[in-house]
Scaffold this motif. Structure first.
Motif, mmCIF file in Angstrom:
data_model
loop_
_atom_site.group_PDB
_atom_site.id
_atom_site.type_symbol
_atom_site.label_atom_id
_atom_site.label_comp_id
_atom_site.label_asym_id
_atom_site.label_seq_id
_atom_site.Cartn_x
_atom_site.Cartn_y
_atom_site.Cartn_z
ATOM 1 N N VAL A 1 0.964 -0.938 0.160
ATOM 2 C CA VAL A 1 -0.066 0.144 0.354
ATOM 3 C C VAL A 1 0.871 1.203 0.050
ATOM 4 C CG1 VAL A 1 -2.075 1.295 1.007
ATOM 5 C CG2 VAL A 1 -1.867 -1.319 0.792
ATOM 6 N N HIS A 2 1.049 1.961 -1.105
ATOM 7 C CA HIS A 2 1.745 3.437 -1.602
ATOM 8 C C HIS A 2 0.729 4.716 0.574
ATOM 9 C CE1 HIS A 2 1.722 1.894 -5.054
ATOM 10 N NE2 HIS A 2 2.925 1.216 -4.582
ATOM 11 N N GLU A 3 2.287 5.495 0.347
ATOM 12 C CA GLU A 3 1.550 6.316 1.379
ATOM 13 C C GLU A 3 0.725 7.372 0.884
ATOM 14 O OE1 GLU A 3 3.412 8.453 5.186
ATOM 15 O OE2 GLU A 3 4.948 7.855 3.238
ATOM 16 N N GLY A 4 -0.288 7.888 1.621
ATOM 17 C CA GLY A 4 -1.031 9.032 1.026
ATOM 18 C C GLY A 4 -2.160 8.182 0.040
ATOM 19 N N GLU A 5 -2.163 6.769 -0.247
ATOM 20 C CA GLU A 5 -3.526 6.116 -1.283
ATOM 21 C C GLU A 5 -4.460 5.888 -0.745
ATOM 22 O OE1 GLU A 5 -2.555 3.231 -3.853
ATOM 23 O OE2 GLU A 5 -1.284 1.672 -2.798
ATOM 24 N N THR A 6 -5.617 5.225 -1.461
ATOM 25 C CA THR A 6 -6.784 4.956 -1.015
ATOM 26 C C THR A 6 -6.831 3.299 -1.810
ATOM 27 O OG1 THR A 6 -7.897 6.432 -0.603
ATOM 28 C CG2 THR A 6 -8.970 4.794 -0.665
ATOM 29 N N PHE A 7 -6.230 2.273 -1.014
ATOM 30 C CA PHE A 7 -6.247 1.130 -1.608
ATOM 31 C C PHE A 7 -7.557 -0.219 -1.491
ATOM 32 C CE2 PHE A 7 -5.215 -3.726 -1.216
ATOM 33 C CZ PHE A 7 -4.542 -3.615 -2.438
ATOM 34 N N ALA A 8 -8.536 -0.232 -2.133
ATOM 35 C CA ALA A 8 -9.460 -1.312 -1.597
ATOM 36 C C ALA A 8 -8.693 -3.087 -1.369
ATOM 37 C CB ALA A 8 -10.308 -0.853 -2.437
ATOM 38 N N ILE A 9 -10.144 -3.431 -0.817
ATOM 39 C CA ILE A 9 -10.146 -5.264 -0.995
ATOM 40 C C ILE A 9 -11.356 -5.645 -1.334
ATOM 41 C CG2 ILE A 9 -9.638 -7.280 -0.156
ATOM 42 C CD1 ILE A 9 -7.753 -5.343 1.975
ATOM 43 N N VAL A 10 -11.670 -6.126 -2.146
ATOM 44 C CA VAL A 10 -13.331 -5.723 -2.309
ATOM 45 C C VAL A 10 -13.541 -7.836 -2.727
ATOM 46 C CG1 VAL A 10 -13.869 -3.536 -2.792
ATOM 47 C CG2 VAL A 10 -12.678 -5.861 -4.568
ATOM 48 N N VAL B 1 -7.161 2.207 3.460
ATOM 49 C CA VAL B 1 -7.160 0.934 3.054
ATOM 50 C C VAL B 1 -8.589 0.462 3.594
ATOM 51 C CG1 VAL B 1 -6.827 -1.890 3.449
ATOM 52 C CG2 VAL B 1 -5.394 0.050 3.726
ATOM 53 N N ILE B 2 -9.649 0.574 2.445
ATOM 54 C CA ILE B 2 -10.781 0.207 2.709
ATOM 55 C C ILE B 2 -11.837 -0.924 2.278
ATOM 56 C CG2 ILE B 2 -13.265 0.988 1.906
ATOM 57 C CD1 ILE B 2 -11.618 2.952 3.673
ATOM 58 N N VAL B 3 -12.442 -2.053 3.408
ATOM 59 C CA VAL B 3 -12.233 -3.022 3.106
ATOM 60 C C VAL B 3 -14.200 -2.867 2.293
ATOM 61 C CG1 VAL B 3 -13.365 -5.844 4.292
ATOM 62 C CG2 VAL B 3 -10.720 -4.484 4.641
ATOM 63 N N ALA B 4 -14.019 -3.960 1.382
ATOM 64 C CA ALA B 4 -15.720 -3.567 1.188
ATOM 65 C C ALA B 4 -16.199 -4.395 -0.276
ATOM 66 C CB ALA B 4 -16.180 -2.505 0.106
ATOM 67 N N HIS B 5 -17.677 -4.633 -0.369
ATOM 68 C CA HIS B 5 -17.781 -6.149 -0.681
ATOM 69 C C HIS B 5 -18.926 -5.177 -2.635
ATOM 70 C CE1 HIS B 5 -21.354 -4.960 1.588
ATOM 71 N NE2 HIS B 5 -22.287 -4.994 0.660
ATOM 72 N N ASP B 6 -19.353 -3.819 -1.885
ATOM 73 C CA ASP B 6 -19.950 -2.848 -3.498
ATOM 74 C C ASP B 6 -18.985 -2.542 -3.936
ATOM 75 O OD1 ASP B 6 -21.068 -1.511 -4.525
ATOM 76 O OD2 ASP B 6 -22.422 -0.780 -2.840
ATOM 77 N N LEU B 7 -18.469 -2.734 -5.506
ATOM 78 C CA LEU B 7 -17.440 -2.396 -6.098
ATOM 79 C C LEU B 7 -18.295 -1.126 -6.348
ATOM 80 C CD1 LEU B 7 -16.604 -4.777 -8.253
ATOM 81 C CD2 LEU B 7 -15.277 -3.225 -6.667
ATOM 82 N N GLY B 8 -19.246 -0.338 -6.432
ATOM 83 C CA GLY B 8 -20.270 0.071 -6.850
ATOM 84 C C GLY B 8 -19.496 1.968 -5.877
ATOM 85 N N VAL B 9 -19.163 1.622 -4.202
ATOM 86 C CA VAL B 9 -18.216 2.731 -3.831
ATOM 87 C C VAL B 9 -17.350 2.556 -4.012
ATOM 88 C CG1 VAL B 9 -18.231 2.527 -0.828
ATOM 89 C CG2 VAL B 9 -20.370 1.393 -2.131
#
Length: 360
Positions: free
Chosen positions: A37-46, A208-216
């Motif tokens: 995960v790069h510093e300053g980014e938003t990394f999503a896990i779906v 780091v955002i964990v989600a199941h909704d790719l639309g979000v």
């Protein structure tokens, strides 16, 4: 960009005891996951419910111990650090929970909930702590007077703002959000997403955002890791995932996103069947029992992660053939249209407020 967080071959297994059987089945929750995960980014896990994404989020924060692999935070291997050695780093790594009501102590006032990490890490006490709590409440769009109230007196969106204020209290550099908007309706989702984006820019956070909704995820992420049954099957920039999804599972997730008009949906084979049990994952490619493109090789050999020239990673034996067949063509209006409209409205309002403050 420098990596603030690295996962190296993470494995997490849970033992499940059975009263009926003498054997103890093992739940393979996370299996050989690696990424940075790069510093300053938003990394999503779906991924679907039960794919291991929430477990992975907790492994990254050392809220769970790994079975194998390593977690590197700002160059330090935190995998085997003692609680005492880990404590200074915990101040920099915080979690926003999925259910804001269940994660807030009902017997504590909001002021105590937010103020607890401030005192715990020795940042402020007494009047300075109360002043800091009031400042945090204003930062997340709540009135300082709310500090004397209890969690049950607030709406779901307000409780999530309180959870975010608590996460900010220790002045973190990294925040992991475990489904932070899934329990909220669309209008409130837009507010919370807008708030997280503003706080990220204001405080220089890494999310780091964990989600199941790719639309979000479309509206708030820089890169996306798609998980299936404990493994990452595709990792790419958010634009690449939405414009040219290569893995059949990624395509299925995108196909499930509601669109504004039936004519916008492309015809693709529907994803059938349920997620296999993590106690007995299928051999070969774990997705093959549900994959419309599966071939005998998929049942026999596990696909290796291939890194493409643009940095995208994919684990599929036949992704090239699938792409050539047209199955990976872009989906029109894949992101939630209603959420996009709400976000545009809130961002427009925020821009007007900032312009007015600048004129003043």
């Amino acid at each position: 960009m420098s990596a603030i967080l690295e996962a190296q071959g993470l494995v997490k297994q849970f033992g499940v005891r059975s009263r009926l059987l003498s054997q103890t089945p093992v739940v393979h929750a996370v299996n050989g996951v690696s990424f940075s995960v790069h510093e300053g980014e938003t990394f999503a896990i779906v991924g679907e419910s039960g794919c291991g994404k929430s477990t992975l989020g907790r492994l990254l924060l050392r809220l769970l111990d790994v079975t194998a692999g390593r977690v590197i935070y700002r160059g330090t291997d935190i995998t085997d650090l003692s609680a005492r050695a880990l404590r200074p780093l915990r101040r920099e790594m915080q979690l926003v929970f999925q259910d804001p009501l269940a994660s807030l102590n009902p017997s504590m006032t909001i002021g105590r909930i937010i103020g607890e990490p401030i005192e715990l890490h020795g940042l402020a006490r007494g009047a300075q702590r109360r002043e800091r709590v009031a400042e945090l409440l204003r930062t997340v769009g709540l009135q300082p007077g709310y500090a004397e109230r209890f969690p049950h007196e607030f709406s779901g969106g307000q409780r999530q703002r309180i959870g975010i204020a608590r996460a900010l209290a220790s002045e973190p550099r990294l925040i992991v959000g475990d489904e932070p908007v899934s329990a909220l309706d669309v209008s409130v989702q837009a507010q919370v997403i807008n708030l997280l984006e503003r706080l990220k820019a204001e405080f220089g956070l890494t999310l780091v955002i964990v989600a199941h909704d790719l639309g979000v995820i479309r509206h708030m992420s820089d890169r996306v890791a798609v998980m299936y049954l404990g493994e990452i099957v595709e990792l790419a920039s958010v634009d690449a995932v939405f414009d040219t999804p290569l893995h059949p599972y990624t395509q299925a997730l995108l196909q499930a996103i509601p669109v504004s008009h039936p004519g916008l949906r492309r015809e693709r084979p529907a994803l059938t069947g349920d997620l296999p049990s993590p106690t007995a994952p299928p051999p070969g490619c774990r997705f093959h029992p549900r994959c419309p493109h599966a071939k005998p090789l998929c049942r026999e050999a596990k696909p290796e992660h291939e890194t493409l020239s643009d940095g995208r990673q994919i684990a599929c034996h036949f992704w090239r053939e699938i792409q050539m067949s047209g199955a990976g063509a872009p989906l029109e209006a894949a992101a939630s249209p209603k959420l996009a409209q709400r976000l545009a409205l809130y961002r427009e309002r925020q821009a007007k407020v900032e312009a007015a403050e600048a004129d003043a």
